[in-house]
Design a protein around this motif. Structure first.
Motif, PDB file in Angstrom:
ATOM      1  N   THR A 164       0.826  -1.208   0.000  1.00 23.93           N
ATOM      2  CA  THR A 164       0.000   0.000   0.000  1.00 23.93           C
ATOM      3  C   THR A 164       0.859   1.256   0.000  1.00 23.93           C
ATOM      4  O   THR A 164       0.613   2.201  -0.771  1.00 23.93           O
ATOM      5  N   ASP A 378     -11.391   0.431   0.626  1.00 29.24           N
ATOM      6  CA  ASP A 378     -10.607   1.322  -0.226  1.00 29.24           C
ATOM      7  C   ASP A 378     -10.240   0.629  -1.538  1.00 29.24           C
ATOM      8  O   ASP A 378     -10.532   1.110  -2.611  1.00 29.24           O
ATOM      9  N   GLU A 379      -9.583  -0.517  -1.430  1.00 29.23           N
ATOM     10  CA  GLU A 379      -9.088  -1.209  -2.620  1.00 29.23           C
ATOM     11  C   GLU A 379      -9.000  -2.700  -2.335  1.00 29.23           C
ATOM     12  O   GLU A 379      -8.654  -3.113  -1.227  1.00 29.23           O
TER      13      GLU A 379
END
Length: 398
Positions: A164, A378-379
């Motif tokens: 990340t 988020d992802e």
């Protein structure tokens, strides 16, 4: 009788059918044309939302084999739902005596750790279905031959933190890490992330505390910001993470913060903090809806928990695939082939097992962010277990 009552009655009948007396095995097992597999219940038992998410899937998976023409190498499978909530080495000895080839456990870390610690060569394969905490390794950190887990170990957070940070920060950015030098698991996690960040082209500095208190956290926050941290990674316990985050936000309200050592429930109230979750992709996976429909068609039981249902099916298929590939149906040979199984269906994913770690080599995980007391996605990305920031590739002490 209401439809709901009818469904409960059907589930209880299913439970009775699968939970035969544990002192006995069916004739098919005794005569050698059915392979026995034990299934340990979730910590809240079979007659619970968790249990009702596992038992029907087990019956469905068993039926796919036993209702087929050839079964598995002209054998049926017998999956027995074990009763009780306490299991130990005596149960492993009992399963071994009864000739069980594998044990699939949906129990919590408390039970699984006892079983994993007591596992010895020749015992049935032990497959942990829903436990990311129990370590599969011996005192030399070598994975035991017969221990497996469908989840990535909790330490995957170190890999996710590195991936990340590298994806959201420009090259040569500064990342400050906070950890407790006296807590080995926390300090090792921080060192793993720090090393991984440097491998990924970022600069990192670990700021150490020993126990810590309000004054020390405030001072550390000032030092980390003075270092020029473009991102902060906190590798601390729940309470320490909350206190440090409060002190940091007094000084800076915008620097991204990633949590590595705290529990999800313990930090969800810290607005904006980021971490990672490996179950969220399963909750969002539309392929599991098809599985739940197929289970309903076969058992007339509705499955409430999608991740657990997906894990139950995946674990059954993992063992079944091992039985298809094994040359000799005993725990030792089964463990060898399960260590390199490919194509295990977990929702829309097809997992491949890492023969070194006995866990999936790559698995979908979700980066999550706390917002108004809840976690939001988020992802979602596929994370390889090993690579920059790998926890078990980092020495315990440096």
């Amino acid at each position: 009788m209401s439809f709901r009552s009818f469904g409960v009655a059907l589930f209880l009948l299913l439970l009775t059918a699968l939970s035969s007396a544990e002192a006995e095995v069916p004739r098919s097992v005794e005569e050698g044309w059915a392979w026995p597999i034990a299934v340990i219940p979730p910590s809240d038992g079979w007659d619970s939302p968790s249990g009702r998410s596992v038992a029907p899937v087990v019956e469905y998976a068993q039926g796919l084999v036993n209702d087929s023409i050839e079964g598995i190498k002209e054998h049926d499978v017998f999956l027995r739902l074990e009763s009780g909530d306490v299991f130990d080495s005596s149960d492993m000895a009992r399963w071994r005596k009864e000739g069980f080839l594998a044990v699939i456990s949906f129990a919590d870390e408390r039970v699984n750790r006892v079983l994993a610690d007591s596992w010895r060569q020749g015992d049935p394969v032990l497959l942990l279905a829903d436990d990311s905490s129990t370590v599969l390794r011996d005192e030399k950190e070598v994975v035991k031959a017969g221990l497996f887990s469908l989840d990535l170990h909790d330490s995957y957070v170190t890999r996710a933190a590195v991936e990340t940070a590298v994806s959201i920060l420009p090259p040569a950015s500064e990342v400050g890490l906070l950890s407790d030098r006296l807590a080995q698991s926390l300090s090792r996690g921080a060192r793993a992330v720090s090393r991984g960040l440097r491998e990924g082209g970022l600069n990192s500095q670990v700021f150490w505390v020993a126990g810590g208190g309000t004054d020390s956290f405030s001072m550390m926050a000032q030092e980390m910001l003075g270092f020029g941290s473009d991102m902060v990674v906190v590798w601390m316990t729940d309470m320490a993470a909350r206190e440090f985050y409060r002190q940091l936000r007094v000084l800076d309200g915008s620097v991204p913060v990633w949590s590595g050592g705290a529990s999800l429930d313990g930090i969800v109230g810290l607005e904006g903090i980021m971490t990672v979750d490996q179950d969220l992709p399963l909750r969002l996976d539309k392929a599991i809806k098809t599985l739940k429909t197929d289970v309903w068609d076969a058992t007339r039981v509705r499955v409430p928990d999608s991740p657990l249902a997906a894990k139950a099916y995946a674990c059954c298929q993992w063992v079944f695939q091992g039985l298809k590939d094994v040359q000799k149906a005993d725990p030792e040979h089964l463990a060898k082939v399960m260590a390199s199984t490919k194509g295990i269906p977990l929702g829309s994913e097809n997992l491949e097992i890492n023969p070194v770690t006995h866990r999936p080599s790559v698995k979908k995980v979700a980066v999550i962010r706390a917002k108004k007391g809840k976690w939001i996605q988020d992802e979602i990305f596929s994370l390889s277990e090993s690579g920059a920031g790998y926890y078990f590739g980092t020495p315990k002490n440096e």
